[in-house]
Design a protein around this motif. Sequence first.
Motif, PDB file in Angstrom:
ATOM      1  N   SER A 159       0.863  -1.181   0.000  1.00 40.67           N
ATOM      2  CA  SER A 159       0.000   0.000   0.000  1.00 40.67           C
ATOM      3  C   SER A 159       0.907   1.241   0.000  1.00 40.67           C
ATOM      4  O   SER A 159       1.162   1.847   1.032  1.00 40.67           O
ATOM      5  N   PRO A 160       1.421   1.595  -1.199  1.00 43.99           N
ATOM      6  CA  PRO A 160       2.482   2.615  -1.241  1.00 43.99           C
ATOM      7  C   PRO A 160       2.001   4.026  -0.925  1.00 43.99           C
ATOM      8  O   PRO A 160       0.882   4.402  -1.280  1.00 43.99           O
ATOM      9  N   GLY A 161       2.857   4.780  -0.258  1.00 40.53           N
ATOM     10  CA  GLY A 161       2.608   6.204  -0.033  1.00 40.53           C
ATOM     11  C   GLY A 161       2.844   6.984  -1.322  1.00 40.53           C
ATOM     12  O   GLY A 161       2.993   6.398  -2.397  1.00 40.53           O
ATOM     13  N   ASP A 162       2.918   8.302  -1.215  1.00 40.29           N
ATOM     14  CA  ASP A 162       2.939   9.132  -2.436  1.00 40.29           C
ATOM     15  C   ASP A 162       4.349   9.548  -2.862  1.00 40.29           C
ATOM     16  O   ASP A 162       4.501  10.453  -3.662  1.00 40.29           O
ATOM     17  N   LYS A 163       5.359   8.876  -2.312  1.00 46.78           N
ATOM     18  CA  LYS A 163       6.736   9.245  -2.688  1.00 46.78           C
ATOM     19  C   LYS A 163       7.383   8.111  -3.489  1.00 46.78           C
ATOM     20  O   LYS A 163       7.175   6.931  -3.194  1.00 46.78           O
ATOM     21  N   ASP A 164       8.215   8.493  -4.454  1.00 46.92           N
ATOM     22  CA  ASP A 164       9.054   7.537  -5.192  1.00 46.92           C
ATOM     23  C   ASP A 164      10.494   7.975  -4.950  1.00 46.92           C
ATOM     24  O   ASP A 164      10.899   9.055  -5.393  1.00 46.92           O
ATOM     25  N   VAL A 165      11.243   7.138  -4.236  1.00 47.85           N
ATOM     26  CA  VAL A 165      12.543   7.562  -3.704  1.00 47.85           C
ATOM     27  C   VAL A 165      13.658   6.704  -4.294  1.00 47.85           C
ATOM     28  O   VAL A 165      13.577   5.470  -4.276  1.00 47.85           O
ATOM     29  N   ILE A 166      14.700   7.352  -4.793  1.00 47.21           N
ATOM     30  CA  ILE A 166      15.868   6.614  -5.305  1.00 47.21           C
ATOM     31  C   ILE A 166      17.090   6.944  -4.441  1.00 47.21           C
ATOM     32  O   ILE A 166      17.347   8.116  -4.146  1.00 47.21           O
ATOM     33  N   PHE A 167      17.807   5.902  -4.032  1.00 45.23           N
ATOM     34  CA  PHE A 167      19.128   6.068  -3.427  1.00 45.23           C
ATOM     35  C   PHE A 167      20.115   5.366  -4.355  1.00 45.23           C
ATOM     36  O   PHE A 167      19.994   4.155  -4.592  1.00 45.23           O
ATOM     37  N   SER A 168      21.089   6.108  -4.859  1.00 47.11           N
ATOM     38  CA  SER A 168      22.133   5.467  -5.667  1.00 47.11           C
ATOM     39  C   SER A 168      23.478   5.637  -4.989  1.00 47.11           C
ATOM     40  O   SER A 168      23.704   6.604  -4.255  1.00 47.11           O
ATOM     41  N   CYS A 169      24.349   4.667  -5.221  1.00 49.11           N
ATOM     42  CA  CYS A 169      25.710   4.723  -4.688  1.00 49.11           C
ATOM     43  C   CYS A 169      26.638   4.147  -5.748  1.00 49.11           C
ATOM     44  O   CYS A 169      26.172   3.546  -6.724  1.00 49.11           O
ATOM     45  N   ALA A 170      27.938   4.344  -5.542  1.00 48.06           N
ATOM     46  CA  ALA A 170      28.955   3.719  -6.406  1.00 48.06           C
ATOM     47  C   ALA A 170      28.906   4.167  -7.863  1.00 48.06           C
ATOM     48  O   ALA A 170      29.357   3.436  -8.740  1.00 48.06           O
ATOM     49  N   PRO A 182      29.303  -1.678 -10.424  1.00 48.41           N
ATOM     50  CA  PRO A 182      29.911  -2.829  -9.744  1.00 48.41           C
ATOM     51  C   PRO A 182      31.316  -3.154 -10.251  1.00 48.41           C
ATOM     52  O   PRO A 182      32.182  -3.566  -9.464  1.00 48.41           O
ATOM     53  N   ALA A 183      31.565  -2.925 -11.542  1.00 44.78           N
ATOM     54  CA  ALA A 183      32.899  -3.264 -12.086  1.00 44.78           C
ATOM     55  C   ALA A 183      33.976  -2.382 -11.450  1.00 44.78           C
ATOM     56  O   ALA A 183      35.103  -2.831 -11.198  1.00 44.78           O
ATOM     57  N   ALA A 184      33.631  -1.137 -11.174  1.00 42.97           N
ATOM     58  CA  ALA A 184      34.603  -0.234 -10.533  1.00 42.97           C
ATOM     59  C   ALA A 184      34.773  -0.589  -9.055  1.00 42.97           C
ATOM     60  O   ALA A 184      35.884  -0.498  -8.506  1.00 42.97           O
ATOM     61  N   ILE A 185      33.692  -1.014  -8.395  1.00 40.27           N
ATOM     62  CA  ILE A 185      33.812  -1.450  -6.984  1.00 40.27           C
ATOM     63  C   ILE A 185      34.785  -2.631  -6.918  1.00 40.27           C
ATOM     64  O   ILE A 185      35.647  -2.697  -6.045  1.00 40.27           O
ATOM     65  N   ALA A 186      34.635  -3.539  -7.872  1.00 42.17           N
ATOM     66  CA  ALA A 186      35.431  -4.777  -7.844  1.00 42.17           C
ATOM     67  C   ALA A 186      36.927  -4.497  -7.928  1.00 42.17           C
ATOM     68  O   ALA A 186      37.738  -5.268  -7.410  1.00 42.17           O
ATOM     69  N   ILE A 187      37.305  -3.389  -8.562  1.00 45.96           N
ATOM     70  CA  ILE A 187      38.740  -3.079  -8.662  1.00 45.96           C
ATOM     71  C   ILE A 187      39.114  -1.900  -7.760  1.00 45.96           C
ATOM     72  O   ILE A 187      40.219  -1.350  -7.868  1.00 45.96           O
ATOM     73  N   ASN A 188      38.185  -1.507  -6.871  1.00 49.04           N
ATOM     74  CA  ASN A 188      38.475  -0.428  -5.912  1.00 49.04           C
ATOM     75  C   ASN A 188      38.893   0.872  -6.568  1.00 49.04           C
ATOM     76  O   ASN A 188      39.771   1.571  -6.083  1.00 49.04           O
ATOM     77  N   LYS A 189      38.261   1.181  -7.686  1.00 38.50           N
ATOM     78  CA  LYS A 189      38.636   2.391  -8.428  1.00 38.50           C
ATOM     79  C   LYS A 189      37.402   3.275  -8.638  1.00 38.50           C
ATOM     80  O   LYS A 189      36.270   2.807  -8.608  1.00 38.50           O
ATOM     81  N   ARG A 190      37.689   4.551  -8.875  1.00 39.37           N
ATOM     82  CA  ARG A 190      36.614   5.509  -9.154  1.00 39.37           C
ATOM     83  C   ARG A 190      35.807   5.054 -10.385  1.00 39.37           C
ATOM     84  O   ARG A 190      34.595   5.146 -10.406  1.00 39.37           O
ATOM     85  N   PHE A 191      36.518   4.594 -11.400  1.00 40.72           N
ATOM     86  CA  PHE A 191      35.844   4.071 -12.587  1.00 40.72           C
ATOM     87  C   PHE A 191      36.791   3.143 -13.321  1.00 40.72           C
ATOM     88  O   PHE A 191      37.982   3.073 -13.000  1.00 40.72           O
TER      89      PHE A 191
END
Length: 345
Positions: A51-62, A99-108
């Motif tokens: 029963s969703p409220g009236d907000k659509d929220v995105i959290f992005s990381c990495a 995810p590919a950048a996370i895997a090599i611990n780099k910005r990109f």
Amino acid sequence: MNDVDVLEWTLAGYAGEQLADEAQLLNKTVDYDGGRLIFQDYGVVVVEPSSPGDKDVIFSCAVHGDETAPIEIVRDMIHGIMQGQIKPVQRTLFLIANPAAIAINKRFVDMNMNRLFSGAHAEGDTPEHKRAASLEHYVTAFYQDAPGGERQRFHYDLHTAIRDSRYEKFAVYPYTHGGPYKKSQLTFLAECGITTILLSQSPTTTFSYYSVRTHGADAFTVELGKVRPFGENDRSKFAAAERMFTRLICERELSLPEFDPERTKVLDVCRTINRTVEDFTLHFPDDVANFTAFEQGYLLAMDGDTEHRVEQAGERIVFPNAKVALGQRALLIVKDVPIERLQLV
Ligand SMILES: O=C(O)CCC(=O)N[C@@H](CCC(=O)O)C(=O)O
Ligand SMILES: [Zn+2]
């Protein structure tokens, strides 16, 4: 299934590893008390409350792969939902962008992903170009699949900065094209512990600007502190932000204190310095913190033979990086602006 580590699953699946059925979340759903989680793609997790409220929220990381604190925050919010401690009532999309950048611990890997949105991904075909295109697709689908009626869209794109910052937590308010700034958002960010706001003054190809411009969301690039390796983040420093992110998706009506202009420091971007040639140098050390001010006339950077100096007293530097690709932003010069000068609604 509820005990699968969503980050390990994302990294392994994105890398093309074969996963045992009990470790594979792709296209599966997990019910929680109040709705379900859908694992749409590696690093793409949708929360659909019954029963969703009236907000659509995105959290992005990495969007930058070595910025680990936001990854830990997003991972733990997803785990909190899978394990029944967090029960969202607002539709939410979590994105672990690169995810590919996370895997090599780099910005990109090949290309800074935060320069590839609003269609810029069409100008190349590296995995980062393709991932930016598919992230735009997931964002579009998430906002379009919302129930009818009046809704509010949010997107907090979580980062940490390469350097220390004099104001540790800050947010970039993407260019509004002359539109007003929202008191409710400044108050929400202040409650998160983010009391410094940088006003962008031009269109960009960042993820947050994309969500503002293309989807009419209230969206921000949120800088939560300094980049550190996994396990070295002091999570107590993010507690206020994590609490507010959770409240935003778990409460039907988020009650916030009244807007207080005294809480927020605002800075305007005066100049963007791009690196146009190989021979680009910064004329201050690596340990000079973001928001440091220099005296008028100080030579900040040389781009080949072009000098970039402090033009007006009070100018501060933000995001200096001499190693960016040619044509990209190597430095922002910013200046304090009284909050009273802003058009606020
Ligand atoms: O610390 C740095 O030098 C860079 C931190 C960072 O990644 N900042 C974002 C800001 C995006 C925006 O202007 O909205 C970036 O450069 O992508
Ligand atoms: Zn970043």
